[in-house]
Design a protein around this motif. Structure first.
Motif, PDB file in Angstrom:
ATOM      1  N   GLU A 283       0.834  -1.210   0.000  1.00 27.57           N
ATOM      2  CA  GLU A 283       0.000   0.000   0.000  1.00 27.57           C
ATOM      3  C   GLU A 283       0.866   1.256   0.000  1.00 27.57           C
ATOM      4  O   GLU A 283       0.635   2.195  -0.772  1.00 27.57           O
ATOM      5  CB  GLU A 283      -0.928   0.002   1.207  1.00 27.57           C
ATOM      6  CG  GLU A 283      -1.894   1.184   1.231  1.00 27.57           C
ATOM      7  CD  GLU A 283      -2.886   1.099   2.371  1.00 27.57           C
ATOM      8  OE1 GLU A 283      -3.597   2.100   2.609  1.00 27.57           O
ATOM      9  OE2 GLU A 283      -2.966   0.048   3.035  1.00 27.57           O
ATOM     10  N   ARG A 284       1.866   1.269   0.868  1.00 28.56           N
ATOM     11  CA  ARG A 284       2.758   2.440   0.937  1.00 28.56           C
ATOM     12  C   ARG A 284       3.528   2.621  -0.367  1.00 28.56           C
ATOM     13  O   ARG A 284       3.650   3.737  -0.869  1.00 28.56           O
ATOM     14  CB  ARG A 284       3.748   2.281   2.086  1.00 28.56           C
ATOM     15  CG  ARG A 284       4.779   3.402   2.135  1.00 28.56           C
ATOM     16  CD  ARG A 284       5.723   3.269   3.313  1.00 28.56           C
ATOM     17  NE  ARG A 284       6.730   4.325   3.278  1.00 28.56           N
ATOM     18  CZ  ARG A 284       7.877   4.214   2.645  1.00 28.56           C
ATOM     19  NH1 ARG A 284       8.181   3.102   2.000  1.00 28.56           N
ATOM     20  NH2 ARG A 284       8.738   5.213   2.651  1.00 28.56           N
ATOM     21  N   MET A 285       4.044   1.527  -0.924  1.00 30.74           N
ATOM     22  CA  MET A 285       4.828   1.643  -2.142  1.00 30.74           C
ATOM     23  C   MET A 285       3.963   2.060  -3.336  1.00 30.74           C
ATOM     24  O   MET A 285       4.422   2.769  -4.236  1.00 30.74           O
ATOM     25  CB  MET A 285       5.549   0.329  -2.435  1.00 30.74           C
ATOM     26  CG  MET A 285       6.535  -0.092  -1.346  1.00 30.74           C
ATOM     27  SD  MET A 285       7.759   1.179  -0.915  1.00 30.74           S
ATOM     28  CE  MET A 285       8.851   1.076  -2.332  1.00 30.74           C
ATOM     29  N   ALA A 286       2.706   1.645  -3.329  1.00 34.10           N
ATOM     30  CA  ALA A 286       1.790   2.104  -4.375  1.00 34.10           C
ATOM     31  C   ALA A 286       1.567   3.609  -4.259  1.00 34.10           C
ATOM     32  O   ALA A 286       1.504   4.322  -5.271  1.00 34.10           O
ATOM     33  CB  ALA A 286       0.460   1.358  -4.280  1.00 34.10           C
ATOM     34  N   ASP A 287       1.464   4.106  -3.022  1.00 31.40           N
ATOM     35  CA  ASP A 287       1.331   5.550  -2.810  1.00 31.40           C
ATOM     36  C   ASP A 287       2.583   6.284  -3.291  1.00 31.40           C
ATOM     37  O   ASP A 287       2.495   7.367  -3.877  1.00 31.40           O
ATOM     38  CB  ASP A 287       1.086   5.848  -1.331  1.00 31.40           C
ATOM     39  CG  ASP A 287      -0.307   5.480  -0.875  1.00 31.40           C
ATOM     40  OD1 ASP A 287      -1.192   5.334  -1.747  1.00 31.40           O
ATOM     41  OD2 ASP A 287      -0.514   5.329   0.343  1.00 31.40           O
ATOM     42  N   VAL A 288       3.751   5.700  -3.010  1.00 26.10           N
ATOM     43  CA  VAL A 288       5.004   6.294  -3.471  1.00 26.10           C
ATOM     44  C   VAL A 288       5.015   6.390  -4.990  1.00 26.10           C
ATOM     45  O   VAL A 288       5.384   7.424  -5.559  1.00 26.10           O
ATOM     46  CB  VAL A 288       6.214   5.465  -2.973  1.00 26.10           C
ATOM     47  CG1 VAL A 288       7.488   5.866  -3.715  1.00 26.10           C
ATOM     48  CG2 VAL A 288       6.407   5.650  -1.471  1.00 26.10           C
ATOM     49  N   LYS A 289       4.601   5.311  -5.656  1.00 28.58           N
ATOM     50  CA  LYS A 289       4.594   5.305  -7.125  1.00 28.58           C
ATOM     51  C   LYS A 289       3.631   6.345  -7.663  1.00 28.58           C
ATOM     52  O   LYS A 289       3.954   7.055  -8.634  1.00 28.58           O
ATOM     53  CB  LYS A 289       4.205   3.914  -7.634  1.00 28.58           C
ATOM     54  CG  LYS A 289       4.387   3.737  -9.133  1.00 28.58           C
ATOM     55  CD  LYS A 289       5.848   3.797  -9.518  1.00 28.58           C
ATOM     56  CE  LYS A 289       6.067   3.413 -10.974  1.00 28.58           C
ATOM     57  NZ  LYS A 289       5.470   4.360 -11.917  1.00 28.58           N
ATOM     58  N   ARG A 290       2.471   6.465  -7.058  1.00 24.66           N
ATOM     59  CA  ARG A 290       1.506   7.473  -7.508  1.00 24.66           C
ATOM     60  C   ARG A 290       2.066   8.881  -7.314  1.00 24.66           C
ATOM     61  O   ARG A 290       1.894   9.756  -8.183  1.00 24.66           O
ATOM     62  CB  ARG A 290       0.185   7.313  -6.743  1.00 24.66           C
ATOM     63  CG  ARG A 290      -0.688   6.184  -7.254  1.00 24.66           C
ATOM     64  CD  ARG A 290      -2.090   6.267  -6.667  1.00 24.66           C
ATOM     65  NE  ARG A 290      -2.097   5.991  -5.233  1.00 24.66           N
ATOM     66  CZ  ARG A 290      -2.241   4.775  -4.719  1.00 24.66           C
ATOM     67  NH1 ARG A 290      -2.378   3.727  -5.507  1.00 24.66           N
ATOM     68  NH2 ARG A 290      -2.248   4.597  -3.408  1.00 24.66           N
ATOM     69  N   THR A 291       2.722   9.097  -6.168  1.00 28.03           N
ATOM     70  CA  THR A 291       3.302  10.418  -5.910  1.00 28.03           C
ATOM     71  C   THR A 291       4.386  10.745  -6.928  1.00 28.03           C
ATOM     72  O   THR A 291       4.475  11.875  -7.415  1.00 28.03           O
ATOM     73  CB  THR A 291       3.885  10.482  -4.488  1.00 28.03           C
ATOM     74  OG1 THR A 291       2.845  10.243  -3.543  1.00 28.03           O
ATOM     75  CG2 THR A 291       4.493  11.852  -4.221  1.00 28.03           C
ATOM     76  N   ILE A 292       5.227   9.770  -7.252  1.00 31.16           N
ATOM     77  CA  ILE A 292       6.277  10.001  -8.242  1.00 31.16           C
ATOM     78  C   ILE A 292       5.670  10.392  -9.582  1.00 31.16           C
ATOM     79  O   ILE A 292       6.160  11.307 -10.254  1.00 31.16           O
ATOM     80  CB  ILE A 292       7.164   8.750  -8.384  1.00 31.16           C
ATOM     81  CG1 ILE A 292       8.090   8.640  -7.173  1.00 31.16           C
ATOM     82  CG2 ILE A 292       7.972   8.791  -9.680  1.00 31.16           C
ATOM     83  CD1 ILE A 292       8.977   7.415  -7.180  1.00 31.16           C
ATOM     84  N   ASP A 293       4.589   9.728  -9.973  1.00 30.67           N
ATOM     85  CA  ASP A 293       3.920  10.083 -11.229  1.00 30.67           C
ATOM     86  C   ASP A 293       3.431  11.525 -11.195  1.00 30.67           C
ATOM     87  O   ASP A 293       3.552  12.266 -12.181  1.00 30.67           O
ATOM     88  CB  ASP A 293       2.751   9.133 -11.490  1.00 30.67           C
ATOM     89  CG  ASP A 293       3.206   7.716 -11.806  1.00 30.67           C
ATOM     90  OD1 ASP A 293       4.389   7.537 -12.171  1.00 30.67           O
ATOM     91  OD2 ASP A 293       2.388   6.785 -11.663  1.00 30.67           O
TER      92      ASP A 293
END
Length: 307
Positions: A283-293
């Motif tokens: 969940e956290r890493m998915a949030d990180v990926k979305r933020t990077i986008d």
């Protein structure tokens, strides 16, 4: 001389602290010992694949664009309060923006035969320039008054007719680059990967390939338990350039790494632990990926608008 595994760590910490004031702990624990995927055959740094957590980390170029956008936005905001914000200039204007991803030429120590033959365990000149800096130059550290506006510790107060925004100028810049709900937790991923790396270093599969490498080195007349001992041998000292003794050890080191595929195994074990970390923190890493986008999209838009 530099024989340090993560050359830019201090620069990363300085910039991350300036931009967020937070730090990652790096999780040294995790689940069961993971199975390995495919083990690559590594004979040069160019053969090293990306690690799983690289997908959640900005490239050097992306990080530079992000930092320059942040600097421009913060500078514009600070100028409204009569401050000339220069705290990020030293790194950005020097061209020495740190790489948040591992440097494949140094992450598993010396691996390229031509580097070993030319400079032993010495890091490239670009690394020495950073570490040999005597610290002279203009002090651009924010004053107490500037920091109050930068981080918003005096939010709501009026200075020169302007009201300090919530979160300060940093918060205002974050809103533009990260979006309304975004956080800069993605800057902590380089610290997060310390845990998987530590677990990989302690893994019996890595220790076994170290033993094979050590036996190979003994056949060449050198007594080291692992590549770190060879890299950090006190005999190399701080003087430059590398002497013949260091170069001969480095050449044997690289030859034994190639013979045992040490880096291929080391990489595969770390990749397995990083994959496990991503899955355990999905969940956290998915949030990180979305933020990077969001960061990449907004940074490109703002840079294109002349910010």
């Amino acid at each position: 001389m530099s024989r340090i595994r993560f050359r830019s760590a201090s620069s990363v910490v300085v910039l991350a602290a300036l931009l967020s004031g937070c730090s990652g702990d790096g999780d040294g624990n995790g689940g069961p010992v993971p199975d390995l995927g495919e083990i690559p055959r590594v004979r040069s740094s160019a053969d090293i694949p990306d690690l799983p957590m690289d997908a959640y980390t900005l490239t050097k170029e992306q990080y530079q664009t992000y930092l320059k956008t942040q600097r421009s936005l913060i500078r514009q905001c600070m100028s409204r309060f009569g401050f000339d914000f220069r705290a990020m200039d030293a790194v950005l204007d020097s061209g020495e923006v740190p790489d948040l991803r591992p440097d494949k030429t140094r992450y598993y120590f010396v691996i390229d035969a031509d580097t070993a033959a030319a400079s032993g365990y010495r890091a490239p000149d670009r690394d020495r320039r950073v570490e040999d800096d005597d610290g002279e130059g203009e002090d651009t550290t924010p004053t107490e008054a500037e920091r109050g506006v930068l981080v918003g510790s005096n939010a709501g107060e009026r200075l020169g007719g302007e009201q300090v925004p919530k979160g300060g100028c940093q918060g205002e810049a974050n809103h533009e680059t990260l979006g309304e709900d975004g956080t800069d937790a993605f800057l902590q991923v380089p610290n997060d990967r310390v845990g998987p790396r530590s677990r990989a270093d302690a893994d019996e599969r890595v220790k076994e390939v170290f033993r094979k490498w050590s036996a190979c080195m003994k056949d060449s007349g050198y007594d080291y338990d692992d590549p770190m001992q060879a890299n950090d041998d006190d005999r190399w000292g701080p003087a430059a350039p590398a002497g013949q003794a260091e170069i001969q050890v480095a050449k044997a080191d690289v030859a034994c790494k190639h013979k045992t595929n040490l880096v291929g195994v080391w990489w595969a074990v770390q990749a397995a632990y990083e994959k496990q970390y991503v899955e355990d923190n999905a969940e956290r890493m998915a949030d990180v990926k979305r933020t990077i986008d969001v960061v990449l999209r907004n940074s490109a838009r703002l840079a294109g608008s002349g910010v």
